[in-house]
Design an enzyme around this catalytic site. Structure first.
Site, PDB file in Angstrom:
ATOM      1  N   GLY A   3       0.823  -1.209   0.000  1.00 49.63           N
ATOM      2  CA  GLY A   3       0.000   0.000   0.000  1.00 49.63           C
ATOM      3  C   GLY A   3       0.853   1.254   0.000  1.00 49.63           C
ATOM      4  CB  ALA A   5       0.958   3.810  -4.587  1.00 46.58           C
ATOM      5  N   GLY A   7      -1.782   7.536   0.630  1.00 46.08           N
ATOM      6  CA  GLY A   7      -2.272   7.673   1.999  1.00 46.08           C
ATOM      7  C   GLY A   7      -1.247   7.344   3.077  1.00 46.08           C
ATOM      8  CG  ASP A  27      -0.174   0.480  -4.050  1.00 44.78           C
ATOM      9  OD1 ASP A  27      -1.224   0.231  -4.690  1.00 44.78           O
ATOM     10  OD2 ASP A  27      -0.163   1.172  -3.021  1.00 44.78           O
ATOM     11  CB  SER A 104      -9.543  -0.347  10.712  1.00 41.36           C
ATOM     12  OG  SER A 104     -10.615   0.553  10.926  1.00 41.36           O
ATOM     13  CE1 TYR A 138     -11.352  -0.863   5.791  1.00 37.08           C
ATOM     14  CE2 TYR A 138     -12.226  -0.324   7.969  1.00 37.08           C
ATOM     15  CZ  TYR A 138     -11.239  -0.191   6.994  1.00 37.08           C
ATOM     16  OH  TYR A 138     -10.139   0.595   7.239  1.00 37.08           O
TER      17      TYR A 138
END
Ligand code: NAI
Length: 239
Positions: A3, A5, A7, A27, A104, A138
């Protein structure tokens, strides 16, 4: 670093490169290793690609993820859960230092006993989930990722590799923005934090950088909520 690339992942890459670290980003695009973590083949290609560029790793961060808004909720579980766990396991033999999995704060919306991933029944559960499928996928994916991390502490600790989880609240990234523009927008906007703003990717990156480094030498199997105090506000007696 998966991940890498965008944020939070991009912020971690910047922080590590500022420390003089060589970083191999994984990514879908704009990365040293371009691979699709939503498929078993893509996950194997990611692991092989990283090993091809770096024989040994001082650190590993699995951060790639999809938000609740994506149209196919099965993809959320494939990327957020399997895309993290299979990269952790695939690169474990090459790891010498520490790893961090990005979960999360949504993981607390599910209990493991109620999580269909715990029974391999997520496909059937998603088929019955209706309009909340993305939201549930999620939460299940992040809950299962944290359990997977905690279940690895004995093996990883014995190998001298620390493994921890960071669980952000709402952080200003393209993923959150896409969620705000989706039908989940009102739910995301209603998420309150005692620190009355959203997190910044650099603030999550700072914790991850610390957990990868030598000052965190006795931190293993821990989960860090980094959510402006939301979890403590909503669940003061559960921790
Ligand atoms: P982002 O959308 O800015 O970055 C996610 C990255 O993952 C992107 O570069 C994307 O291309 C990559 N990715 C997605 N699917 C992939 C696939 N199939 N194969 C390879 N790479 C893929 O999102 P953000 O917010 O930086 O998210 C990073 C992590 O933080 C995710 O795991 C997310 O669930 C988690 N998180 C984010 C929160 C937020 O409010 N932004 C809150 C809590 C957790």
């Amino acid at each position: 670093m998966t991940g890498s690339a965008s944020g939070i992942g991009a912020a971690v890459v910047s922080a590590l490169r500022a420390d003089g670290r060589d970083v191999v980003g994984v990514d879908l695009r704009d990365a040293e290793v371009c691979a699709d973590l939503s498929t078993a083949d893509g996950r194997r290609a990611a692991v092989d690609g990283v090993l091809g560029l770096a024989g040994e790793l001082d650190g590993l961060v699995v951060c790639a993820g999809l938000g609740p808004h994506v149209p196919d909720p099965r993809q959320i579980i494939e990327v957020n859960y399997r895309g993290a766990v299979e990269v952790l396991d695939g690169l474990f033999p090459a790891l010498r230092g520490a790893a961090v999995a990005v979960s999360s704060s949504a993981l607390t919306m599910t209990k493991w006993a109620d999580n269909p991933i715990s029974r391999g029944e997520e496909a059937a559960a998603l088929a019955e989930a209706g309009e909340y499928a993305g939201h549930l996928a999620y939460s299940w994916s992040k809950n299962a990722l944290t359990v997977a991390v905690r279940r690895r502490v004995a093996e990883w600790g014995a190998a001298g590799v620390r493994l921890n989880t960071v669980a952000p609240g709402a952080v200003d990234t393209p993923l959150l923005q896409a969620g705000l523009e989706s039908r989940f927008g009102d739910a995301i906007r209603s998420y309150q934090a005692p620190i009355p703003r959203r997190g910044r990717p650099e603030e999550i990156a700072s914790l991850i950088r610390y957990l990868l480094g030598p000052d965190a030498g006795y931190i293993h199997g821990a989960q860090f909520m980094i959510d402006g105090g939301s979890d403590a506000l909503m669940r003061p007696t559960e921790f």
